[in-house]
Write an enzyme that holds these catalytic residues in place. Structure first.
Site, mmCIF file in Angstrom:
data_model
loop_
_atom_site.group_PDB
_atom_site.id
_atom_site.type_symbol
_atom_site.label_atom_id
_atom_site.label_comp_id
_atom_site.label_asym_id
_atom_site.label_seq_id
_atom_site.Cartn_x
_atom_site.Cartn_y
_atom_site.Cartn_z
ATOM 1 N N GLY A 1 -80.385 -76.334 -37.740
ATOM 2 C CA GLY A 1 -80.460 -76.518 -36.293
ATOM 3 C C GLY A 1 -79.061 -76.588 -35.708
ATOM 4 C CB ILE A 2 -77.741 -77.576 -32.387
ATOM 5 C CG1 ILE A 2 -78.337 -76.377 -31.661
ATOM 6 C CG2 ILE A 2 -76.369 -77.907 -31.804
ATOM 7 C CD1 ILE A 2 -78.483 -76.540 -30.164
ATOM 8 C CG HIS A 3 -74.981 -77.713 -38.083
ATOM 9 N ND1 HIS A 3 -73.814 -77.364 -38.700
ATOM 10 C CD2 HIS A 3 -75.788 -76.631 -38.167
ATOM 11 C CE1 HIS A 3 -73.911 -76.124 -39.155
ATOM 12 N NE2 HIS A 3 -75.093 -75.653 -38.842
ATOM 13 C CB ALA A 4 -70.527 -80.938 -36.382
#
Length: 85
Positions: A13-16
């Site tokens: 998913g959306i990660h750093a």
């Protein structure tokens, strides 16, 4: 105002890392760029807001840009999403 939808394909998913790349790209434009996932909305130029969306693999997000360079901003953000998320 320009907008598009995108389905997150990254298994995490959306990660750093990809969120940071997206923020850096969004900051290049004067347009206001927002990302919506479900009921949550974030400023694409703010890393913590973007990560707080909690978008997972398979989630659909909606990106909206409004301002003088909205067309270019939408295209650039869409390209980053395709490449990293």
């Amino acid at each position: 105002m320009k907008s598009f939808t995108y389905v997150i394909t990254d298994r995490v998913g959306i990660h750093a890392r990809p969120a940071g790349i997206l923020v850096k790209e969004a900051q290049k434009y004067g347009a206001d760029i927002s990302v919506r996932s479900g009921e949550k909305q974030a400023d694409a130029k703010q890393l913590m807001q973007l990560m707080s969306l909690g978008a997972k693999c398979g989630d659909e997000i909606c990106v909206t840009a409004s301002g003088t360079d909205e067309e270019a901003a939408c295209s650039a953000v869409q390209e980053v999403l395709r490449e990293y998320l």
